[in-house]
Motif scaffolding. Structure first.
Motif, PDB file in Angstrom:
ATOM      1  N   HIS A   1     -41.970  -0.434  27.298  1.00 30.59           N
ATOM      2  CA  HIS A   1     -41.863  -1.765  27.861  1.00 30.59           C
ATOM      3  C   HIS A   1     -41.298  -1.704  29.267  1.00 30.59           C
ATOM      4  O   HIS A   1     -40.562  -0.806  29.616  1.00 30.59           O
ATOM      5  CB  HIS A   1     -40.954  -2.628  26.989  1.00 30.59           C
ATOM      6  CG  HIS A   1     -41.726  -3.598  26.179  1.00 30.59           C
ATOM      7  ND1 HIS A   1     -41.900  -4.906  26.552  1.00 30.59           N
ATOM      8  CD2 HIS A   1     -42.405  -3.460  25.039  1.00 30.59           C
ATOM      9  CE1 HIS A   1     -42.624  -5.524  25.651  1.00 30.59           C
ATOM     10  NE2 HIS A   1     -42.945  -4.680  24.717  1.00 30.59           N
TER      11      HIS A   1
ATOM     12  N   LYS B   1     -36.900  -7.326  20.424  1.00 28.50           N
ATOM     13  CA  LYS B   1     -36.202  -6.417  21.338  1.00 28.50           C
ATOM     14  C   LYS B   1     -35.086  -7.132  22.075  1.00 28.50           C
ATOM     15  O   LYS B   1     -33.968  -6.609  22.203  1.00 28.50           O
ATOM     16  CB  LYS B   1     -37.198  -5.867  22.359  1.00 28.50           C
ATOM     17  CG  LYS B   1     -38.003  -4.707  21.864  1.00 28.50           C
ATOM     18  CD  LYS B   1     -38.713  -4.062  23.034  1.00 28.50           C
ATOM     19  CE  LYS B   1     -39.881  -3.263  22.535  1.00 28.50           C
ATOM     20  NZ  LYS B   1     -40.745  -2.818  23.627  1.00 28.50           N
TER      21      LYS B   1
ATOM     22  N   CYS C   1     -27.592  -5.390  32.003  1.00 30.91           N
ATOM     23  CA  CYS C   1     -27.971  -4.383  31.024  1.00 30.91           C
ATOM     24  C   CYS C   1     -29.409  -3.989  31.299  1.00 30.91           C
ATOM     25  O   CYS C   1     -30.299  -4.815  31.366  1.00 30.91           O
ATOM     26  CB  CYS C   1     -27.821  -4.947  29.615  1.00 30.91           C
ATOM     27  SG  CYS C   1     -28.570  -3.950  28.366  1.00 30.91           S
TER      28      CYS C   1
ATOM     29  N   ARG D   1     -42.139 -15.100  31.992  1.00 32.59           N
ATOM     30  CA  ARG D   1     -43.186 -14.132  31.694  1.00 32.59           C
ATOM     31  C   ARG D   1     -43.654 -14.218  30.256  1.00 32.59           C
ATOM     32  O   ARG D   1     -44.760 -13.820  29.935  1.00 32.59           O
ATOM     33  CB  ARG D   1     -42.677 -12.721  31.977  1.00 32.59           C
ATOM     34  CG  ARG D   1     -42.474 -12.461  33.437  1.00 32.59           C
ATOM     35  CD  ARG D   1     -42.280 -10.986  33.676  1.00 32.59           C
ATOM     36  NE  ARG D   1     -41.061 -10.516  33.037  1.00 32.59           N
ATOM     37  CZ  ARG D   1     -39.942 -10.214  33.686  1.00 32.59           C
ATOM     38  NH1 ARG D   1     -39.910 -10.364  34.989  1.00 32.59           N
ATOM     39  NH2 ARG D   1     -38.886  -9.794  33.051  1.00 32.59           N
TER      40      ARG D   1
ATOM     41  N   ASN E   1     -39.021   3.712  25.983  1.00 29.42           N
ATOM     42  CA  ASN E   1     -39.775   2.577  25.515  1.00 29.42           C
ATOM     43  C   ASN E   1     -40.876   2.314  26.513  1.00 29.42           C
ATOM     44  O   ASN E   1     -40.689   2.476  27.700  1.00 29.42           O
ATOM     45  CB  ASN E   1     -38.851   1.362  25.438  1.00 29.42           C
ATOM     46  CG  ASN E   1     -39.094   0.596  24.164  1.00 29.42           C
ATOM     47  OD1 ASN E   1     -40.070   0.832  23.477  1.00 29.42           O
ATOM     48  ND2 ASN E   1     -38.210  -0.306  23.854  1.00 29.42           N
TER      49      ASN E   1
ATOM     50  N   SER F   1     -29.140 -17.306  28.837  1.00 27.68           N
ATOM     51  CA  SER F   1     -29.175 -16.169  29.765  1.00 27.68           C
ATOM     52  C   SER F   1     -30.255 -15.174  29.361  1.00 27.68           C
ATOM     53  O   SER F   1     -30.935 -14.597  30.208  1.00 27.68           O
ATOM     54  CB  SER F   1     -27.820 -15.489  29.819  1.00 27.68           C
ATOM     55  OG  SER F   1     -27.421 -15.114  28.521  1.00 27.68           O
ATOM     56  N   MET F   2     -30.411 -14.999  28.073  1.00 28.52           N
ATOM     57  CA  MET F   2     -31.448 -14.084  27.623  1.00 28.52           C
ATOM     58  C   MET F   2     -32.818 -14.576  28.058  1.00 28.52           C
ATOM     59  O   MET F   2     -33.634 -13.822  28.594  1.00 28.52           O
ATOM     60  CB  MET F   2     -31.378 -13.966  26.093  1.00 28.52           C
ATOM     61  CG  MET F   2     -32.458 -13.116  25.516  1.00 28.52           C
ATOM     62  SD  MET F   2     -32.214 -12.803  23.779  1.00 28.52           S
ATOM     63  CE  MET F   2     -32.789 -14.316  23.063  1.00 28.52           C
TER      64      MET F   2
ATOM     65  N   PHE G   1     -36.222  -4.511  32.242  1.00 30.62           N
ATOM     66  CA  PHE G   1     -35.749  -5.829  32.657  1.00 30.62           C
ATOM     67  C   PHE G   1     -34.235  -5.853  32.671  1.00 30.62           C
ATOM     68  O   PHE G   1     -33.569  -5.240  31.864  1.00 30.62           O
ATOM     69  CB  PHE G   1     -36.308  -6.957  31.802  1.00 30.62           C
ATOM     70  CG  PHE G   1     -35.744  -7.039  30.423  1.00 30.62           C
ATOM     71  CD1 PHE G   1     -34.619  -7.801  30.174  1.00 30.62           C
ATOM     72  CD2 PHE G   1     -36.340  -6.405  29.366  1.00 30.62           C
ATOM     73  CE1 PHE G   1     -34.115  -7.926  28.898  1.00 30.62           C
ATOM     74  CE2 PHE G   1     -35.846  -6.528  28.088  1.00 30.62           C
ATOM     75  CZ  PHE G   1     -34.733  -7.294  27.854  1.00 30.62           C
ATOM     76  N   THR G   2     -33.733  -6.524  33.604  1.00 31.37           N
ATOM     77  CA  THR G   2     -32.290  -6.624  33.755  1.00 31.37           C
ATOM     78  C   THR G   2     -31.820  -7.899  33.093  1.00 31.37           C
ATOM     79  O   THR G   2     -32.523  -8.879  33.003  1.00 31.37           O
ATOM     80  CB  THR G   2     -31.889  -6.661  35.225  1.00 31.37           C
ATOM     81  OG1 THR G   2     -32.569  -7.753  35.827  1.00 31.37           O
ATOM     82  CG2 THR G   2     -32.285  -5.381  35.902  1.00 31.37           C
ATOM     83  N   TRP G   3     -30.635  -7.864  32.702  1.00 30.40           N
ATOM     84  CA  TRP G   3     -30.143  -8.971  31.900  1.00 30.40           C
ATOM     85  C   TRP G   3     -28.742  -9.324  32.333  1.00 30.40           C
ATOM     86  O   TRP G   3     -27.821  -8.537  32.210  1.00 30.40           O
ATOM     87  CB  TRP G   3     -30.158  -8.544  30.448  1.00 30.40           C
ATOM     88  CG  TRP G   3     -29.737  -9.608  29.522  1.00 30.40           C
ATOM     89  CD1 TRP G   3     -29.320 -10.856  29.807  1.00 30.40           C
ATOM     90  CD2 TRP G   3     -29.690  -9.484  28.117  1.00 30.40           C
ATOM     91  NE1 TRP G   3     -29.022 -11.538  28.666  1.00 30.40           N
ATOM     92  CE2 TRP G   3     -29.233 -10.710  27.607  1.00 30.40           C
ATOM     93  CE3 TRP G   3     -29.990  -8.459  27.235  1.00 30.40           C
ATOM     94  CZ2 TRP G   3     -29.078 -10.939  26.263  1.00 30.40           C
ATOM     95  CZ3 TRP G   3     -29.818  -8.688  25.893  1.00 30.40           C
ATOM     96  CH2 TRP G   3     -29.365  -9.923  25.420  1.00 30.40           C
ATOM     97  N   ASP G   4     -28.620 -10.483  32.829  1.00 24.84           N
ATOM     98  CA  ASP G   4     -27.294 -11.008  33.071  1.00 24.84           C
ATOM     99  C   ASP G   4     -26.856 -11.756  31.841  1.00 24.84           C
ATOM    100  O   ASP G   4     -27.507 -12.700  31.443  1.00 24.84           O
ATOM    101  CB  ASP G   4     -27.312 -11.997  34.238  1.00 24.84           C
ATOM    102  CG  ASP G   4     -27.350 -11.285  35.549  1.00 24.84           C
ATOM    103  OD1 ASP G   4     -26.921 -10.142  35.587  1.00 24.84           O
ATOM    104  OD2 ASP G   4     -27.826 -11.874  36.508  1.00 24.84           O
TER     105      ASP G   4
ATOM    106  N   ILE H   1     -32.712  -2.209  30.226  1.00 25.24           N
ATOM    107  CA  ILE H   1     -33.411  -1.740  29.057  1.00 25.24           C
ATOM    108  C   ILE H   1     -34.636  -0.985  29.524  1.00 25.24           C
ATOM    109  O   ILE H   1     -35.445  -1.490  30.266  1.00 25.24           O
ATOM    110  CB  ILE H   1     -33.838  -2.904  28.158  1.00 25.24           C
ATOM    111  CG1 ILE H   1     -32.604  -3.592  27.632  1.00 25.24           C
ATOM    112  CG2 ILE H   1     -34.686  -2.387  27.003  1.00 25.24           C
ATOM    113  CD1 ILE H   1     -32.917  -4.701  26.725  1.00 25.24           C
TER     114      ILE H   1
ATOM    115  N   VAL I   1     -25.033  -6.539  23.353  1.00 23.46           N
ATOM    116  CA  VAL I   1     -24.165  -6.955  24.455  1.00 23.46           C
ATOM    117  C   VAL I   1     -23.008  -7.780  23.936  1.00 23.46           C
ATOM    118  O   VAL I   1     -21.841  -7.564  24.306  1.00 23.46           O
ATOM    119  CB  VAL I   1     -24.987  -7.744  25.495  1.00 23.46           C
ATOM    120  CG1 VAL I   1     -24.079  -8.370  26.523  1.00 23.46           C
ATOM    121  CG2 VAL I   1     -25.974  -6.833  26.180  1.00 23.46           C
TER     122      VAL I   1
ATOM    123  N   VAL J   1     -33.356 -14.255  31.851  1.00 26.53           N
ATOM    124  CA  VAL J   1     -33.673 -12.918  32.355  1.00 26.53           C
ATOM    125  C   VAL J   1     -35.149 -12.611  32.172  1.00 26.53           C
ATOM    126  O   VAL J   1     -35.812 -12.087  33.068  1.00 26.53           O
ATOM    127  CB  VAL J   1     -32.815 -11.867  31.620  1.00 26.53           C
ATOM    128  CG1 VAL J   1     -33.361 -10.487  31.865  1.00 26.53           C
ATOM    129  CG2 VAL J   1     -31.397 -11.951  32.083  1.00 26.53           C
TER     130      VAL J   1
ATOM    131  N   THR K   1     -30.990  -6.539  21.821  1.00 26.53           N
ATOM    132  CA  THR K   1     -30.157  -6.235  22.973  1.00 26.53           C
ATOM    133  C   THR K   1     -29.046  -7.254  23.126  1.00 26.53           C
ATOM    134  O   THR K   1     -27.915  -6.906  23.467  1.00 26.53           O
ATOM    135  CB  THR K   1     -31.005  -6.225  24.246  1.00 26.53           C
ATOM    136  OG1 THR K   1     -32.208  -5.525  23.999  1.00 26.53           O
ATOM    137  CG2 THR K   1     -30.261  -5.565  25.368  1.00 26.53           C
TER     138      THR K   1
END
Lengths: 376, 135
Positions: A346, B117, A373, B40, A344, B32-33, A349-352, A375, B125, B36, B121
């Motif tokens: 893009h 997107k 996670c 931005r 991708n 949380s989404m 980015f990390t995701w908690d 991506i 999860v 993260v 995701t």
């Protein structure tokens, strides 16, 4: 740049190289030289465009005689660079060209690294070309826009309307980086042998002359190209060129840019939403997007309900956790990776996901998970 | 979202508990989404703002319920910048994407792409967590 360029064993080669660099600086004075064959480097009307490192060597450049330019047939085919990138990297590149006089541009480009190539190509590519490519590849467009914007600063010094973007007569140089062929045809009048300052007048005449030589599609309607998009705003703006047969009003240009942005984004969305490959038209596409977003949100809700039932909690501490901003801590727990498909464009980015604290009673506590996670 | 007063009744049906937990989980997931992504993106900022306001209102409600049950103080949420436009096909999309009201079409589409997107995701999860628990 390696110093004086004397390190090149081949003096003739060096002279050729010098003359290439020299053309912009003295191009103004010698218009008749360029009448016939050579597409000079036009936009480098100021020596200041070269990086400071090269200014020292400018003086010796200016000494090289012009006839060398015309004597060398190779250059006429090869030197189609319009704008040098504003960094010194390009200056260093010139001596590297293997057979500068003899080989064609694609060879030169091929000998360089890909990044350099993209630099040059992006530098030399007319914005219309870029614009045409913007329609095809969004990724490419990102790059091009970046390059465009980075070039604006150097171009800002140039006088209005005297910017002239040329494309190589041979399409090959730009092919590796762009999906060139089809879009190249769109470019109204790539070739012109006129050089320098009085671009407006000469451009018109020579365009008409050359138009006959260029590919068939471009023969028709030369005159409309003349009032080019020189009204396009300068200085830190994205340069747009009006295509053949299109209105050249600045408003309609901006409108066109906006429309193309929107269509580019719609295409991006089309890739994201599954099963939308065959849909043409913004209205239907919008409906599909709305449906998809709705379905995704419903899925989230459904899954949260499922998690609520699956997880027998008497007391859910979530608000407390939220209020303490613990969610942001990545307390080294499970990592679920590779959940999403690979490539991708893009950024990563990390995701908690969450840090849960569930407790049946005061004595018991179980930590659920903090999931990271990635991506890509 | 109305929250039942735990202290007042002292007894809740399972249904309500489940609903509440569902709500909580969803809030956590969204929060949380958005966290993260950070500031931005416009939608993440708007989402965080909305969630924060909601939490504040609920905390305020709870505190006030401690004092008096009968008074219901509704705090007026800050009005997001209102831009009046002609009814557009994209209005529905604006409602779906958080913060979509104050965006022009161009950035709306961009935000939608990113939002899709992230949502996808998040679904993955959560699905994997649910699978983890159900097995």
């Amino acid at each position: 740049m390696d110093g004086s360029g004397d390190n090149n064993g081949d003096l003739g080669y060096q002279n050729r190289a010098e003359s290439v660099m020299n053309c912009p600086s003295s191009g103004m004075n010698t218009n008749p030289f360029y009448a016939s064959a050579w597409d000079p480097v036009v936009s480098l009307s100021r020596p200041g465009n070269f990086v400071g490192s090269s200014t020292g060597s400018q003086s010796e450049f200016s000494n090289s005689p012009f006839p060398i330019v015309m004597e060398n047939p190779g250059i006429s085919n090869t030197c189609h660079l319009v704008r040098y990138p504003s960094d010194s990297g390009f200056i260093e590149l010139v001596p590297k060209f293997p057979g500068f006089g003899s080989g064609n541009f694609s060879e030169m480009v091929g000998s360089l690294g890909l990044t350099d190539c993209s630099q040059i190509v992006n530098a030399g590519c007319p914005p219309n070309y870029k614009e045409a490519n913007n329609e095809s590849t969004s990724h490419g467009a990102q790059r091009q826009e970046d390059h465009q914007l980075s070039e604006e600063t150097t171009i800002g010094a140039l006088p209005n309307g005297k910017r002239r973007r040329r494309v190589a007569e041979s399409n090959s140089p730009f092919d590796p980086n762009k999906n060139a062929e089809g879009e190249f045809q769109k470019y109204p009048s790539g070739e012109s042998s006129d050089s320098a300052k009085e671009l407006d007048e000469k451009k018109q005449k020579i365009e008409q002359n050359r138009g006959a030589n260029s590919c068939g599609k471009q023969v028709v309607k030369q005159t409309k190209d003349n009032p080019q998009s020189r009204e396009a705003p300068k200085e830190n703006y994205i340069h747009v060129r009006a295509r053949r047969g299109q209105a050249t009003n600045s408003h309609s240009l901006a409108e066109r840019v906006r429309r193309e942005k929107i269509s580019e984004r719609m295409r991006m969305l089309q890739e994201l939403v599954p099963g939308c490959n065959k849909i043409t038209g913004k209205a239907v596409m919008l409906d599909e997007i709305i449906n998809y977003v709705q379905s995704l949100q419903q899925q989230v809700e459904f899954l949260s309900m499922k998690l609520a039932t699956v997880n027998p909690e008497l007391y859910n501490d979530v608000e407390r956790i939220q209020s303490k901003d613990i969610l942001h801590s990545r307390g080294g727990n499970e990592a679920i990776r590779g959940l999403s498909p690979g490539t991708n464009s893009h950024p990563v980015f990390t995701w908690d996901f969450s840090t849960w604290h569930t407790s049946h009673s005061k004595s018991q506590s179980t930590f659920f998970s903090s999931t990271s996670c990635y991506i890509r | 979202m109305k929250r039942s007063n735990r202290l007042g009744t002292g007894f809740q049906s399972n249904e309500e508990i489940r609903k509440r937990n569902t709500q909580r989980i969803k809030t956590v997931a969204d929060r949380s989404m958005a966290r993260v992504v950070g500031p931005r993106k416009i939608w993440s900022r708007a989402l965080l703002f909305k969630l924060r306001n909601r939490a504040r209102i609920q905390v305020g409600l709870r505190k006030r319920c401690l004092v008096s049950k009968k008074k219901k103080v509704l705090r007026k949420e800050k009005k997001v910048q209102v831009i009046s436009r002609e009814p557009n096909r994209a209005d529905n999309l604006r409602k779906l994407v958080p913060g979509g009201d104050s965006m022009d079409i161009c950035s709306l589409l961009e935000e939608t792409a990113h939002y899709i997107k992230c949502l996808a995701t998040q679904v993955k999860v959560m699905q994997s967590i649910a699978d983890l628990y159900s097995t």
